[in-house]
Scaffold this motif. Structure first.
Motif, PDB file in Angstrom:
ATOM      1  N   HIS A 268       1.011  -1.144   0.154  1.00  0.00           N
ATOM      2  CA  HIS A 268      -0.130  -0.087   0.066  1.00  0.00           C
ATOM      3  C   HIS A 268       1.017   1.370   0.132  1.00  0.00           C
ATOM      4  N   ASP A 269       0.192   2.328  -0.193  1.00  0.00           N
ATOM      5  CA  ASP A 269       0.900   3.731  -0.499  1.00  0.00           C
ATOM      6  C   ASP A 269       1.432   4.277   0.777  1.00  0.00           C
ATOM      7  N   TYR A 270       1.252   3.606   2.011  1.00  0.00           N
ATOM      8  CA  TYR A 270       1.681   4.351   3.192  1.00  0.00           C
ATOM      9  C   TYR A 270       2.608   3.515   4.001  1.00  0.00           C
ATOM     10  N   VAL A 271       3.227   2.431   3.465  1.00  0.00           N
ATOM     11  CA  VAL A 271       4.076   1.532   3.957  1.00  0.00           C
ATOM     12  C   VAL A 271       5.335   2.418   4.425  1.00  0.00           C
ATOM     13  N   LYS A 272       5.843   3.508   4.081  1.00  0.00           N
ATOM     14  CA  LYS A 272       6.747   4.192   4.797  1.00  0.00           C
ATOM     15  C   LYS A 272       6.579   5.677   5.177  1.00  0.00           C
ATOM     16  N   ASN A 273       5.156   5.591   5.575  1.00  0.00           N
ATOM     17  CA  ASN A 273       4.711   6.886   6.108  1.00  0.00           C
ATOM     18  C   ASN A 273       4.734   6.866   7.511  1.00  0.00           C
TER      19      ASN A 273
END
Length: 124
Positions: A93-98
């Motif tokens: 998903h797009d938030y894996v490094k947020n």
């Protein structure tokens, strides 16, 4: 937290997060590590889970995915996140490094572990 397997003598009654190794350690009454949970995400333990409220929501839509992650704002200030539990077990998903999502993912993981209540489950 409490769980016990029918085919084992040990009872897990608590857990502790080891942030240097990104591991949740499940412990017995004598504080001995019984098993470990290795999150897929690199969680950030900056937030104290006891400082947060949580709400379980149900989504019956068939088109949701682990990327169905939303930030919740009130008066232009982020006050939380809405995300499916499967986002805790995925790197797709797009938030894996947020960093902010990873802090909330830590809080959610702690809440889920804290609320385990299983007795005499079969170990498989």
């Amino acid at each position: 937290m409490y769980f016990k397997f029918v085919d084992a003598e040990v009872e897990c009654v608590s857990f502790q997060y080891n942030d240097t190794e990104n591991i949740f350690e499940m412990k017995d009454k004598e504080n001995k590590v019984i098993c470990e949970y290795y999150p897929l995400l690199n969680l950030d333990a900056e937030y104290n889970p006891r400082d947060f409220e949580y709400y379980l929501l149900r989504n019956d839509r068939e088109d949701y995915s682990e990327n169905s992650i939303y930030q919740v704002y009130a008066s232009k200030e982020r006050i939380g996140w809405i995300f499916p539990i499967q986002a805790l077990m995925s790197r797709q998903h797009d938030y894996v490094k947020n960093k902010f999502f990873l802090r909330y993912a830590y809080v959610a993981s702690c809440w889920l572990l804290e609320n385990i209540n299983c007795y005499n489950q079969k170990f498989s």
